[in-house]
Design an enzyme around this catalytic site. Structure first.
Site, mmCIF file in Angstrom:
data_model
loop_
_atom_site.group_PDB
_atom_site.id
_atom_site.type_symbol
_atom_site.label_atom_id
_atom_site.label_comp_id
_atom_site.label_asym_id
_atom_site.label_seq_id
_atom_site.Cartn_x
_atom_site.Cartn_y
_atom_site.Cartn_z
ATOM 1 N N LYS A 48 0.815 -1.199 0.000
ATOM 2 C CA LYS A 48 0.000 0.000 0.000
ATOM 3 C C LYS A 48 0.854 1.256 0.000
ATOM 4 C CE LYS A 48 -3.484 -2.095 3.063
ATOM 5 N NZ LYS A 48 -4.059 -2.026 4.414
ATOM 6 N N GLY A 49 2.052 1.154 0.555
ATOM 7 C CA GLY A 49 2.867 2.316 0.914
ATOM 8 C C GLY A 49 3.173 3.322 -0.174
ATOM 9 N N GLU A 103 8.588 1.950 -5.359
ATOM 10 C CA GLU A 103 8.472 1.587 -3.933
ATOM 11 C C GLU A 103 8.344 2.839 -3.072
ATOM 12 O OE1 GLU A 103 7.993 -0.339 -1.676
ATOM 13 O OE2 GLU A 103 8.919 -2.297 -1.860
ATOM 14 N N ASP A 104 7.802 2.666 -1.875
ATOM 15 C CA ASP A 104 7.762 3.777 -0.921
ATOM 16 C C ASP A 104 9.117 3.944 -0.239
ATOM 17 O OD1 ASP A 104 7.550 1.336 0.387
ATOM 18 O OD2 ASP A 104 5.908 1.934 1.709
ATOM 19 N N ASP A 107 14.564 -0.387 2.687
ATOM 20 C CA ASP A 107 15.208 -0.495 3.997
ATOM 21 C C ASP A 107 16.275 -1.585 3.871
ATOM 22 O OD1 ASP A 107 15.649 -0.448 6.742
ATOM 23 O OD2 ASP A 107 13.751 -1.314 7.308
ATOM 24 N N LYS A 135 17.152 3.978 2.977
ATOM 25 C CA LYS A 135 18.021 4.037 4.165
ATOM 26 C C LYS A 135 19.345 3.398 3.765
ATOM 27 C CE LYS A 135 14.125 3.475 7.376
ATOM 28 N NZ LYS A 135 13.483 2.569 8.357
ATOM 29 N N PHE A 156 12.647 5.117 11.927
ATOM 30 C CA PHE A 156 11.317 4.740 11.452
ATOM 31 C C PHE A 156 10.502 5.981 11.116
ATOM 32 C CE2 PHE A 156 6.904 3.367 11.778
ATOM 33 C CZ PHE A 156 6.938 2.225 10.998
ATOM 34 N N ASP A 163 3.011 3.845 6.788
ATOM 35 C CA ASP A 163 2.168 3.671 7.974
ATOM 36 C C ASP A 163 2.924 3.213 9.207
ATOM 37 O OD1 ASP A 163 2.716 1.030 6.892
ATOM 38 O OD2 ASP A 163 1.225 0.309 8.321
ATOM 39 N N ARG A 169 -0.914 6.956 6.895
ATOM 40 C CA ARG A 169 -0.649 6.961 5.451
ATOM 41 C C ARG A 169 -1.132 8.239 4.768
ATOM 42 N NH1 ARG A 169 0.978 1.800 3.981
ATOM 43 N NH2 ARG A 169 0.014 0.040 5.040
HETATM 44 P P1 5GP Z 1 12.665 -3.858 3.161
HETATM 45 O O1 5GP Z 1 12.100 -5.094 2.537
HETATM 46 O O2 5GP Z 1 13.506 -3.020 2.216
HETATM 47 O O3 5GP Z 1 13.392 -4.140 4.443
HETATM 48 O O4 5GP Z 1 11.467 -2.986 3.648
HETATM 49 C C1 5GP Z 1 10.628 -2.441 2.750
HETATM 50 C C2 5GP Z 1 9.251 -2.261 3.304
HETATM 51 O O5 5GP Z 1 9.220 -2.152 4.727
HETATM 52 C C3 5GP Z 1 8.725 -0.962 2.775
HETATM 53 O O6 5GP Z 1 8.069 -1.138 1.555
HETATM 54 C C4 5GP Z 1 7.821 -0.503 3.908
HETATM 55 O O7 5GP Z 1 6.547 -1.030 3.725
HETATM 56 C C5 5GP Z 1 8.453 -1.065 5.148
HETATM 57 N N1 5GP Z 1 9.339 -0.077 5.828
HETATM 58 C C6 5GP Z 1 10.690 -0.056 5.882
HETATM 59 N N2 5GP Z 1 11.159 0.990 6.600
HETATM 60 C C7 5GP Z 1 10.064 1.661 7.021
HETATM 61 C C8 5GP Z 1 9.885 2.869 7.804
HETATM 62 O O8 5GP Z 1 10.800 3.561 8.256
HETATM 63 N N3 5GP Z 1 8.589 3.239 8.005
HETATM 64 C C9 5GP Z 1 7.529 2.539 7.530
HETATM 65 N N4 5GP Z 1 6.328 3.017 7.797
HETATM 66 N N5 5GP Z 1 7.658 1.418 6.789
HETATM 67 C C10 5GP Z 1 8.916 0.979 6.543
HETATM 68 MG MG MG Z 2 6.629 -0.940 0.527
#
Ligand code: 5GP
Ligand code: MG
Length: 182
Positions: A48-49, A103-104, A107, A135, A156, A163, A169
């Site tokens: 959703k992000g 992507e939003d 991480d 990040k 975060f 969210d 959101r």
């Molecule tokens: P990854 O798979 O790269 O570790 O994480 C990606 C997903 O984790 C993002 O699409 C998001 O939904 C969530 N995410 C990662 N960091 C954050 C953050 O700081 N805040 C929020 N709200 N969601 C995060």
């Molecule tokens: Mg995401």
């Protein structure tokens, strides 16, 4: 709003809307230039992000994109779970297409790497990766992130599509967890 409380946590403003939009415009400018010759590139919105980033980015494109949606989930509260689930699968035909994954936030990179594999399996001709926020301290994957609107520290954040347990959101600015008030 300087501060916002969602569930049990307080967040303070981190990136105001005007700055977010300015950074998205810079990404759109690059995409408009780089994809000028691609025939109707497919922009893939990762729900959703990324819904808010995606809508803003689409409004700034001068090329004519096609649009697809996919829904994944990997987070539980403020911790990444490591596992990435496909909740609403990829349905559009990506064969031979230029695809931009939108992507939003990147991480650990687990989500975007998984998505990249999914799109590759569909025989896309070219795959580009695009994210609102990254990040860099945490990202440890080989996959190159082609377009990133903003780099942030390893904290975060919520707002602008992102969210905290499904809240926040709708916020037009980005907020960060306020260590002093939690
Ligand atoms: P990854 O798979 O790269 O570790 O994480 C990606 C997903 O984790 C993002 O699409 C998001 O939904 C969530 N995410 C990662 N960091 C954050 C953050 O700081 N805040 C929020 N709200 N969601 C995060
Ligand atoms: Mg995401």
């Amino acid at each position: 709003m300087e501060r916002v409380t969602l569930h049990d946590k307080t967040f303070r403003i981190y990136v105001p809307n005007e700055e977010i939009e300015k950074n998205i415009q810079a990404v759109a400018d690059r995409l408009n230039r780089d994809l000028a010759d691609a025939e109707h590139p497919v922009f893939l919105c990762v729900l959703k992000g990324s819904f808010m980033f995606f809508a803003s980015l689409m409004q700034k494109l001068t090329i004519q994109p096609e649009i697809e949606f996919v829904r994944l989930a990997s987070y539980c509260g403020t911790q990444t779970s490591g596992e990435v689930k496909q909740i609403m699968g990829l349905t559009g035909d990506l064969r031979g297409k230029t695809v931009v994954i939108v992507e939003d936030i990147v991480d650990t990179g687990n989500t975007i790497v998984k998505l990249h594999e999914l799109v590759k399996e569909q025989d896309a001709a070219a795959i580009h990766t695009c994210t609102l926020v990254m990040k860099p301290e945490v990202y440890d994957k080989e996959l190159k992130i082609d377009y990133c609107a903003m780099d942030i520290e390893n904290r975060f954040i919520v707002g602008y599509g992102l969210d905290y347990d499904q809240l926040g959101r709708e916020l037009k600015d980005i907020y960060i967890l306020d260590e002093e008030n939690n």
